[in-house]
Write an enzyme that holds these catalytic residues in place. Sequence first.
Site, PDB file in Angstrom:
ATOM      1  N   SER A   9       0.832  -1.204   0.000  1.00 13.27           N
ATOM      2  CA  SER A   9       0.000   0.000   0.000  1.00 13.27           C
ATOM      3  C   SER A   9       0.861   1.247   0.000  1.00 13.27           C
ATOM      4  CB  SER A   9      -0.909   0.001   1.232  1.00 13.27           C
ATOM      5  OG  SER A   9      -1.676   1.189   1.266  1.00 13.27           O
ATOM      6  N   ASN A  11      -0.901   4.064   0.883  1.00 13.55           N
ATOM      7  CA  ASN A  11      -1.830   4.911   1.643  1.00 13.55           C
ATOM      8  C   ASN A  11      -1.308   5.097   3.073  1.00 13.55           C
ATOM      9  OD1 ASN A  11      -4.014   5.436   3.489  1.00 13.55           O
ATOM     10  ND2 ASN A  11      -5.438   5.030   1.828  1.00 13.55           N
ATOM     11  N   LYS A  14      -3.501   3.809   6.000  1.00  9.46           N
ATOM     12  CA  LYS A  14      -3.510   2.351   6.163  1.00  9.46           C
ATOM     13  C   LYS A  14      -2.173   1.843   6.688  1.00  9.46           C
ATOM     14  CE  LYS A  14      -6.641   1.092   2.409  1.00  9.46           C
ATOM     15  NZ  LYS A  14      -6.674   0.253   1.196  1.00  9.46           N
ATOM     16  N   GLU A  41      -2.147  -2.579 -10.768  1.00  5.03           N
ATOM     17  CA  GLU A  41      -3.472  -2.149 -11.247  1.00  5.03           C
ATOM     18  C   GLU A  41      -4.571  -3.042 -10.687  1.00  5.03           C
ATOM     19  OE1 GLU A  41      -5.575  -0.790 -15.273  1.00  5.03           O
ATOM     20  OE2 GLU A  41      -3.564  -1.654 -15.519  1.00  5.03           O
ATOM     21  N   ASP A  70      -7.755  -4.966   0.251  1.00  2.00           N
ATOM     22  CA  ASP A  70      -8.600  -4.177  -0.622  1.00  2.00           C
ATOM     23  C   ASP A  70      -9.872  -3.928   0.153  1.00  2.00           C
ATOM     24  OD1 ASP A  70      -8.687  -2.842  -3.171  1.00  2.00           O
ATOM     25  OD2 ASP A  70     -10.458  -4.046  -3.537  1.00  2.00           O
ATOM     26  N   GLY A 154     -10.005   8.909   4.090  1.00  2.00           N
ATOM     27  CA  GLY A 154     -11.047   8.472   3.164  1.00  2.00           C
ATOM     28  C   GLY A 154     -12.435   8.929   3.571  1.00  2.00           C
ATOM     29  N   ASP A 156     -14.063   8.227   6.269  1.00  2.00           N
ATOM     30  CA  ASP A 156     -14.270   8.137   7.721  1.00  2.00           C
ATOM     31  C   ASP A 156     -15.246   9.182   8.282  1.00  2.00           C
ATOM     32  OD1 ASP A 156     -12.865   5.874   8.288  1.00  2.00           O
ATOM     33  OD2 ASP A 156     -11.039   6.895   8.933  1.00  2.00           O
ATOM     34  N   LYS A 176     -11.051   2.707  16.622  1.00  2.00           N
ATOM     35  CA  LYS A 176     -11.484   2.316  15.273  1.00  2.00           C
ATOM     36  C   LYS A 176     -10.990   0.904  14.939  1.00  2.00           C
ATOM     37  CE  LYS A 176     -11.040   3.278  10.382  1.00  2.00           C
ATOM     38  NZ  LYS A 176     -10.381   3.996   9.306  1.00  2.00           N
ATOM     39  N   ARG A 182     -11.070  -3.432   8.561  1.00  2.00           N
ATOM     40  CA  ARG A 182      -9.658  -3.815   8.464  1.00  2.00           C
ATOM     41  C   ARG A 182      -9.173  -4.418   9.768  1.00  2.00           C
ATOM     42  NH1 ARG A 182      -8.239   0.589   7.117  1.00  2.00           N
ATOM     43  NH2 ARG A 182      -8.956   0.287   5.001  1.00  2.00           N
TER      44      ARG A 182
HETATM   45  P1  IMP Z   1      -8.075   0.437  -1.658  1.00  2.00           P
HETATM   46  O1  IMP Z   1      -8.440  -0.638  -0.694  1.00  2.00           O
HETATM   47  O2  IMP Z   1      -6.690   0.950  -1.493  1.00  2.00           O
HETATM   48  O3  IMP Z   1      -8.432   0.084  -3.075  1.00  2.00           O
HETATM   49  O4  IMP Z   1      -8.941   1.733  -1.328  1.00  2.00           O
HETATM   50  C1  IMP Z   1     -10.248   1.666  -0.944  1.00  2.00           C
HETATM   51  C2  IMP Z   1     -10.778   3.030  -0.643  1.00  2.00           C
HETATM   52  O5  IMP Z   1     -11.903   2.819   0.226  1.00  2.00           O
HETATM   53  C3  IMP Z   1      -9.853   3.946   0.121  1.00  2.00           C
HETATM   54  O6  IMP Z   1      -9.101   4.774  -0.707  1.00  2.00           O
HETATM   55  C4  IMP Z   1     -10.829   4.761   0.966  1.00  2.00           C
HETATM   56  O7  IMP Z   1     -11.353   5.781   0.192  1.00  2.00           O
HETATM   57  C5  IMP Z   1     -11.938   3.785   1.228  1.00  2.00           C
HETATM   58  N1  IMP Z   1     -11.704   3.173   2.539  1.00  2.00           N
HETATM   59  C6  IMP Z   1     -11.250   1.923   2.800  1.00  2.00           C
HETATM   60  N2  IMP Z   1     -11.133   1.737   4.141  1.00  2.00           N
HETATM   61  C7  IMP Z   1     -11.512   2.899   4.712  1.00  2.00           C
HETATM   62  C8  IMP Z   1     -11.579   3.328   6.063  1.00  2.00           C
HETATM   63  O8  IMP Z   1     -11.259   2.628   7.030  1.00  2.00           O
HETATM   64  N3  IMP Z   1     -12.014   4.584   6.246  1.00  2.00           N
HETATM   65  C9  IMP Z   1     -12.367   5.406   5.236  1.00  2.00           C
HETATM   66  N4  IMP Z   1     -12.304   5.074   3.974  1.00  2.00           N
HETATM   67  C10 IMP Z   1     -11.872   3.815   3.700  1.00  2.00           C
END
Ligand code: IMP
Length: 196
Positions: A9, A11, A14, A41, A70, A154, A156, A176, A182
């Site tokens: 990741s 992010n 995360k 991708e 994911d 995100g 939240d 949380k 997660r």
């Molecule tokens: P990915 O899992 O990286 O493809 O991203 C999924 C997207 O879902 C993230 O970019 C967030 O926008 C949203 N998301 C996933 N988990 C959370 C969370 O715990 N809080 C807020 N948004 C989330």
Amino acid sequence: MIKELIFASRNQGKIAEITQMLAPLGITVKSALELNLPDVEETGTTFAENSLLKSQTIAKAQGIPCIADDSGLCVDALNGAPGVYSARYAPNRDFDKGMDKLLKEMSEIENCDRSAHFSCVVSLSWPNGNYELFEGRVDGKIAEQKMSGDEGFGYDPLFIPKGYTQSFAQMSHDEKNKISHRGRAMAKFKAYIESL
Ligand code: IMP
């Protein structure tokens, strides 16, 4: 016993959550961000498919076990959208704009059901192609407006978990993690690692 893992990741939110969760197990986490790995991708149509795509690609390329997740927000009134497209739903990945878009879509639905859930599939892949999947989900509702706090990322500020009055953005990381999609998937992952 696994001593080192790559977390697939980039992010920051995360990465902070996963690093905090795995520290007590003595596992060092290196992120795709830290290692400057290219994005994999997400061409799948399910959380499991996308999660596996990420962890398998990186585990094979780097020769180190890799964990990926994911996740996304599924809104009942929008037939589960944005779901696997949660990141792409936000214009230019700007989640403030993404939340406005979601609130607008919901405001156009009469007597809108605000039920929603976050889903997460964590996958652990080994360089030889073996893998395990761990799923987590948290039910709740979409707030009428953003409820921002000091924490969160995100969507939240819009998500109020069932049984609570605060949004995810108003809770501490620890609070949380205990109930989040997660956190729940990772609790299953932790139990699995401890059983090895
Ligand atoms: P990915 O899992 O990286 O493809 O991203 C999924 C997207 O879902 C993230 O970019 C967030 O926008 C949203 N998301 C996933 N988990 C959370 C969370 O715990 N809080 C807020 N948004 C989330």
